[in-house]
Motif scaffolding. Structure first.
Motif, PDB file in Angstrom:
ATOM      1  N   ALA A  84      -7.290   8.222   3.274  1.00 44.01           N
ATOM      2  CA  ALA A  84      -6.792   9.459   2.670  1.00 44.01           C
ATOM      3  C   ALA A  84      -5.427   9.824   3.240  1.00 44.01           C
ATOM      4  CB  ALA A  84      -7.786  10.601   2.906  1.00 44.01           C
ATOM      5  N   TYR A  85      -5.235   9.583   4.523  1.00 41.45           N
ATOM      6  CA  TYR A  85      -3.938   9.867   5.152  1.00 41.45           C
ATOM      7  C   TYR A  85      -2.863   8.932   4.598  1.00 41.45           C
ATOM      8  CZ  TYR A  85      -0.449  10.649   8.808  1.00 41.45           C
ATOM      9  OH  TYR A  85       0.711  10.954   9.490  1.00 41.45           O
ATOM     10  N   ALA A  86      -3.174   7.649   4.471  1.00 40.89           N
ATOM     11  CA  ALA A  86      -2.193   6.690   3.955  1.00 40.89           C
ATOM     12  C   ALA A  86      -1.761   7.039   2.538  1.00 40.89           C
ATOM     13  CB  ALA A  86      -2.776   5.275   3.995  1.00 40.89           C
ATOM     14  N   THR A 275       4.720  -1.011  -0.265  1.00 37.74           N
ATOM     15  CA  THR A 275       3.294  -1.221  -0.095  1.00 37.74           C
ATOM     16  C   THR A 275       2.731  -1.900  -1.338  1.00 37.74           C
ATOM     17  OG1 THR A 275       2.488   0.824  -1.138  1.00 37.74           O
ATOM     18  CG2 THR A 275       3.246   0.987   1.156  1.00 37.74           C
ATOM     19  N   LEU A 276       1.430  -2.200  -1.301  1.00 41.56           N
ATOM     20  CA  LEU A 276       0.762  -2.790  -2.460  1.00 41.56           C
ATOM     21  C   LEU A 276       0.682  -1.819  -3.637  1.00 41.56           C
ATOM     22  CD1 LEU A 276      -2.210  -4.663  -0.728  1.00 41.56           C
ATOM     23  CD2 LEU A 276      -0.122  -5.664  -1.669  1.00 41.56           C
ATOM     24  N   ALA A 277       1.035  -0.564  -3.400  1.00 35.39           N
ATOM     25  CA  ALA A 277       0.940   0.446  -4.453  1.00 35.39           C
ATOM     26  C   ALA A 277       2.280   0.760  -5.109  1.00 35.39           C
ATOM     27  CB  ALA A 277       0.342   1.735  -3.896  1.00 35.39           C
ATOM     28  N   TRP A 409      -4.924   4.112  -6.121  1.00 29.27           N
ATOM     29  CA  TRP A 409      -4.906   4.236  -4.658  1.00 29.27           C
ATOM     30  C   TRP A 409      -4.602   2.873  -4.063  1.00 29.27           C
ATOM     31  CZ3 TRP A 409      -8.785   1.413  -2.111  1.00 29.27           C
ATOM     32  CH2 TRP A 409      -9.872   1.010  -2.901  1.00 29.27           C
ATOM     33  N   GLY A 410      -4.207   2.879  -2.771  1.00 31.17           N
ATOM     34  CA  GLY A 410      -4.030   1.570  -2.173  1.00 31.17           C
ATOM     35  C   GLY A 410      -2.923   1.396  -1.170  1.00 31.17           C
ATOM     36  N   ASN A 411      -2.367   2.482  -0.591  1.00 36.51           N
ATOM     37  CA  ASN A 411      -1.496   2.263   0.570  1.00 36.51           C
ATOM     38  C   ASN A 411      -2.308   1.708   1.729  1.00 36.51           C
ATOM     39  OD1 ASN A 411       0.963   3.023  -0.538  1.00 36.51           O
ATOM     40  ND2 ASN A 411       0.642   5.178  -0.099  1.00 36.51           N
TER      41      ASN A 411
END
Length: 547
Positions: A84-86, A275-277, A409-411
């Motif tokens: 959730a933080y990422a 990032t992957l996001a 989502w996904g960081n």
């Protein structure tokens, strides 16, 4: 009143009507006594995932609250809060604690100190009359600036002690927003108006600011093609003529082509982190960033111009500046950009249609995505993915047309989170069809919470693409896979889910995927969760057009 009653009263005043829990925490019963529904998950991380999604789909206007046990409970919850933080999700963590006398002992888990790296603010209430102060500070942190989790530890002795009516003062906290510096806005508007091929790069800040109408208006005024990150997916309607779709680890061909040909890239509500996001921005572009958080600025991309402010307010400022330069209608009526987007989209879909419409067995995972995209009512559905291949396969091809109709989502990419996200979305919007797409390996991380969905009558639809393998891992473990078959897994997930109370179907025929989704839509509307286990092939071919 005692401390636990004071806490529950504060939640009531903040409009909280549900808390996500895993025992043992005496606040669960205090909340129940106040009429706040407790939802107990089968493990702490799922409770956090539910609260995370609840906060996201409500755009932080309502915040998910998680109650867990001190020690093992808050220890187990760590991975969910880290995620959730990422991804910048504003949820409230409230572990209890055996008592203030145990603070500092070698066996004591200091939640506030250990959670400092994955929360915006973390502290422990050390006296009963400080509970209103601590909660006031917590909700202010949740609703001001960049959204992040916060944590308030509540020791049992503090909750058991009394607070007088004279000491109890609490007013609900509202969101605070700030606009951009007018000078910065003017300079950015000038760059955008004079750009030859601008691209708008929208992140989830647009969603939290509820700024989709303003984003659409600015894109139309500039005639600027607009993409979103994975986290920002649904912030710009993907059926709009200027929509490029989403770009993360995978993305549409339109995202790749238009970023490559752009001269100016305007990021709004995005951290611009690699990032992957988030789709990579090619070198040599003029990059502009508007964000609510100064920590994101001049990070992985050098910036030409900067605006610090709430996405909705900044977009409104830019709209006025652009109208001053281009007139009230801007460049509306120029169909050249939309025509170019349409042409690239047609080429891209023609390239992928053999996979999207494949009648082969085992079933192509792209056929599953194709059927979801065709059969869900986008205005009344919330869809999410899981990490790994399901994310990379659905993000480009599922067209999100309504804000928060998709949870990207996904960081941080923890397997199994999508199940909790679908349940949290369903709690927030029970009238909507909530769907999560997950792989078979992800089921092993979270599948016991199918029982939570059944027990709580959360009629979600889980679509499992079961290829019997940890997709994509073989490139890192080739020797282990060849010698010991390390990447391969087994399981009968429909049977497992049925034993936990779900309606289930086991699908091997590609022509049955669509009808199974239709049946699941009807059954899930009654409150029974549905699990569709679809036997698919490994298909490590992805929509990646970045240059």
């Amino acid at each position: 009143m005692d401390g636990k009653t004071a806490f529950a009263t504060i939640l009531e005043r903040e409009g909280v009507d549900v808390v996500f829990c895993f025992p043992n925490n005496i606040l669960i019963d205090a909340c129940a006594a106040a009429g706040i529904r407790p939802i107990i998950s089968r493990m702490e991380r799922t409770a956090v995932n539910m609260a995370d999604a609840y906060s996201r789909v409500n755009n932080g206007n309502k915040n998910g609250v998680v109650l867990v046990q001190g020690g093992p409970g808050i220890e187990n919850a760590f991975s969910g809060v880290a995620q959730a933080y990422a991804d910048s999700s504003p949820l409230l963590m409230v572990p209890n604690h055996p008592g203030t006398r145990r603070h500092g002992t070698s066996s004591d888990f200091d939640a506030a100190r250990n959670y400092e790296g994955v929360t915006k603010w973390a502290d422990s209430a050390n006296h009963t009359d400080r509970i209103p102060e601590m909660m006031r500070r917590a909700y202010t942190q949740l609703r001001t600036g960049r959204p992040y989790p916060v944590l308030v530890e509540m020791p049992n002795d503090v909750l058991a002690a009394e607070i007088s009516e004279e000491q109890f003062h609490y007013q609900p906290q509202r969101k605070r927003r700030s606009a951009g510096d007018p000078r910065d806005v003017s300079r950015v508007a000038e760059l955008l108006v004079n750009a030859r091929r601008p691209v708008i790069y929208a992140g989830q800040g647009v969603l939290y600011a509820e700024a989709t109408p303003e984003l659409v208006e600015l894109a139309e005024l500039l005639n600027a093609p607009t993409m979103t990150t994975t986290l920002g997916k649904s912030g710009f309607p993907e059926n709009h003529p200027l929509a490029l779709g989403a770009g993360g680890n995978t993305g549409t061909k339109m995202v790749g082509d238009f970023l490559a040909k752009s001269d100016v890239v305007f990021g709004i509500g995005t951290s611009f982190q690699k990032t992957l996001a988030s789709a990579p921005v090619p070198a040599g572009k003029t990059v502009i960033q508007s964000t609510i958080d100064e920590k994101d600025l001049n990070g992985e991309y050098p910036l030409e111009e900067i605006i610090v402010g709430d996405a909705r307010l900044v977009l409104a400022q830019l709209i006025e500046e652009v109208k001053d330069r281009l007139g009230a209608d801007g460049r509306r009526g120029d169909e050249s950009v939309a025509a170019e987007i349409r042409q690239v989209r047609q080429e891209w879909l023609a390239e992928w249609m053999p996979r999207l419409s494949s009648n082969d067995a085992p079933i192509s995972p792209y056929r599953v995505v194709y059927e979801l995209n065709a059969r869900l009512d986008k205005a009344n559905s919330i869809v999410t993915h899981d990490s790994g291949n399901p994310r990379d396969q659905i993000v480009p091809f599922y067209a999100a047309t309504t804000p928060r109709g998709y949870i990207g989502w996904g960081n941080s990419t923890q397997l199994g989170s999508g199940l909790g996200y679908a349940m949290g979305a369903k709690v927030a919007f029970p009238e909507k069809t909530c769907v999560n797409l997950m792989g078979d390996v992800a089921v092993g991380m979270a599948g016991t919470d199918f029982e939570t969905a059944a027990r709580e009558q959360l009629g979600i639809i889980t679509v499992i693409v079961n290829n019997g393998a940890m997709g994509g891992y073989e490139k890192n473990i080739p020797i282990a896979t060849e010698r010991y078959r390390t990447k391969y897994v087994t399981g009968e997930y429909a049977a497992m889910a049925a034993s936990l109370g779900a309606h289930t179907e086991y699908v091997t025929d590609p022509n049955e995927v669509g009808p199974a989704i239709e049946r699941a839509k009807e059954i899930s509307a009654t409150g029974q969760p549905c699990v569709l286990e679809i036997i698919t092939r490994e298909e490590p071919v992805f929509s990646q057009y970045y240059r």
